[in-house]
Design a protein around this motif. Structure first.
Motif, PDB file in Angstrom:
ATOM      1  N   TRP A  52       1.751 -29.733 117.888  1.00 10.54           N
ATOM      2  CA  TRP A  52       0.962 -29.307 119.034  1.00 10.54           C
ATOM      3  C   TRP A  52       1.868 -29.018 120.227  1.00 10.54           C
ATOM      4  N   LYS A  53       1.421 -28.095 121.059  1.00 11.17           N
ATOM      5  CA  LYS A  53       2.021 -27.839 122.359  1.00 11.17           C
ATOM      6  C   LYS A  53       1.008 -28.252 123.431  1.00 11.17           C
ATOM      7  N   HIS A 155      -6.767 -17.694 126.195  1.00  7.12           N
ATOM      8  CA  HIS A 155      -5.581 -18.007 125.387  1.00  7.12           C
ATOM      9  C   HIS A 155      -5.764 -19.317 124.627  1.00  7.12           C
ATOM     10  N   MET A 156      -6.273 -20.335 125.314  1.00  2.00           N
ATOM     11  CA  MET A 156      -6.436 -21.642 124.692  1.00  2.00           C
ATOM     12  C   MET A 156      -7.501 -21.617 123.595  1.00  2.00           C
ATOM     13  N   LYS A 158      -8.066 -18.992 121.622  1.00  2.00           N
ATOM     14  CA  LYS A 158      -7.460 -18.317 120.473  1.00  2.00           C
ATOM     15  C   LYS A 158      -6.423 -19.207 119.789  1.00  2.00           C
ATOM     16  N   GLU A 159      -5.714 -19.984 120.587  1.00  2.00           N
ATOM     17  CA  GLU A 159      -4.606 -20.789 120.065  1.00  2.00           C
ATOM     18  C   GLU A 159      -4.968 -22.267 119.968  1.00  2.00           C
ATOM     19  N   TRP A 160      -6.226 -22.557 119.654  1.00  2.00           N
ATOM     20  CA  TRP A 160      -6.697 -23.945 119.717  1.00  2.00           C
ATOM     21  C   TRP A 160      -6.009 -24.854 118.709  1.00  2.00           C
ATOM     22  N   ARG A 161      -5.520 -24.307 117.622  1.00  2.00           N
ATOM     23  CA  ARG A 161      -4.826 -25.150 116.645  1.00  2.00           C
ATOM     24  C   ARG A 161      -3.457 -25.591 117.151  1.00  2.00           C
ATOM     25  N   LYS A 162      -2.845 -24.772 117.990  1.00  2.00           N
ATOM     26  CA  LYS A 162      -1.490 -25.055 118.452  1.00  2.00           C
ATOM     27  C   LYS A 162      -1.459 -25.667 119.845  1.00  2.00           C
ATOM     28  N   TRP A 163      -2.271 -25.122 120.768  1.00  2.00           N
ATOM     29  CA  TRP A 163      -2.214 -25.538 122.161  1.00  2.00           C
ATOM     30  C   TRP A 163      -3.378 -26.453 122.522  1.00  2.00           C
ATOM     31  N   LYS A 164      -3.049 -27.561 123.184  1.00  2.00           N
ATOM     32  CA  LYS A 164      -4.036 -28.488 123.736  1.00  2.00           C
ATOM     33  C   LYS A 164      -3.749 -28.610 125.224  1.00  2.00           C
ATOM     34  N   SER A 188      -9.459 -25.507 123.833  1.00  2.00           N
ATOM     35  CA  SER A 188      -9.144 -26.887 123.451  1.00  2.00           C
ATOM     36  C   SER A 188      -8.540 -27.622 124.648  1.00  2.00           C
TER      37      SER A 188
END
Length: 312
Positions: A52-53, A155-156, A158-164, A188
């Motif tokens: 995670w980022k 952005h968050m 679309k990138e919910w698996r990576k960015w919290k 997220s």
């Protein structure tokens, strides 16, 4: 020394030092700092395992001015005429940034600090520079908070698996439009937002129901004029010497009603919202702000509610 005006009202005591640099500000920042520490403690257990980022986003990070947080809206500008607060007091009011970056715990991968006022943002950048010596983790943006918050939300999502993310929206006035809150629905993130229930919104709800500032109220709540009027006012008829007269009465405990309405509105966008936000009061015990938390994670809201309960 630059000064900024704040309004007077029969329900709010005239005390700028307390309002903007005293006990209630400390309570807000202490609660938020406790949550940030709890958030990072939990996320640090899993961030490397799941790659995670972590993002920290502050939509009103600088010292702030009437121009950047209120804008050119003549309605709110008029409200902020009778009192003064100093730039130093606003620095305390906007003091979350330094608390977050200075925590003695593994922090966020990226920090976004947004402030429409370039000078305020530059001052903050200079103050925080020792905490980011390589200049790679901190980003400073001079943009309208609504625009950049919506971009971040997209952005968050679309990138919910990576960015919290952890988001703080702590404006000077009623700068956050409801469309901005809606843009965060699928992101997220955990959200803390300061709602000026007593110090501003209650003053825009005139006792006679005239709603002179309805456009500002509509954009803030994302509701129609009729919906707002029906929620905050009751109609009744009264017999007089001249026959029946229709009277409009403002609801009792309007500040509490404002907080309840905002919580209910947030529930349409987030799965979990603090039922009892942190109430911030002046020295007479009159609520001036409510600090509300929302998330799509039940554990997160449980932690926030525990922190609020202890502060209360």
């Amino acid at each position: 020394m630059e000064k900024y005006n704040i309004p007077q009202d029969t329900e709010i005591v005239s005390e700028p030092k307390l309002l903007w640099g005293g006990r209630w500000t400390d309570e807000k920042l202490d609660a938020f700092e406790k949550y940030v520490r709890a958030y990072l403690t939990i996320m640090n257990k899993y961030r490397h395992k799941y790659n995670w980022k972590l993002l920290y986003f502050d939509g009103f990070a600088g010292s702030g001015t009437r121009n950047d947080d209120i804008g050119e809206d003549a309605t709110l500008y008029k409200l902020f005429e009778d009192e003064t607060i100093t730039e130093e007091q606003l620095d305390v009011y906007k003091g979350a940034a330094e608390r977050v970056v200075s925590l003695d715990i593994e922090g966020f991968d990226k920090y976004y600090f947004v402030d429409l006022d370039k000078e305020s943002n530059n001052k903050l950048k200079e103050r925080l520079s020792p905490y980011d010596p390589d200049g790679v983790r901190f980003e400073f943006r001079n943009k309208d908070a609504n625009d950049i918050t919506q971009m971040m939300g997209q952005h968050m999502a679309k990138e919910w698996r990576k960015w919290k993310g952890l988001v703080l929206l702590d404006p000077f006035g009623m700068s956050i439009n409801w469309s901005t809150i809606e843009s965060l629905k699928n992101a997220s993130i955990d959200l803390w937002i300061l709602v000026p229930t007593g110090v501003i919104i209650n003053r825009l709800l005139e006792r006679d129901g005239s709603l002179k500032h309805i456009d500002k109220l509509k954009s803030f709540f994302g509701m129609t004029k009729d919906e707002i009027s029906d929620f905050f006012y009751k109609k009744r008829t009264e017999n007089t010497l001249f026959g029946e007269v229709e009277l409009i009465e403002k609801v009792k405990n309007p500040i509490q009603k404002i907080a309840e309405l905002y919580v209910e509105r947030l529930k349409k966008e987030f799965k979990y919202v603090t039922e009892s936000p942190l109430v911030l009061t002046n020295n007479r015990g009159v609520p001036i702000f409510h600090f509300v938390f929302a998330s799509n994670n039940q554990t997160a809201v449980n932690i926030a509610q525990q922190i609020i309960k202890k502060k209360s």
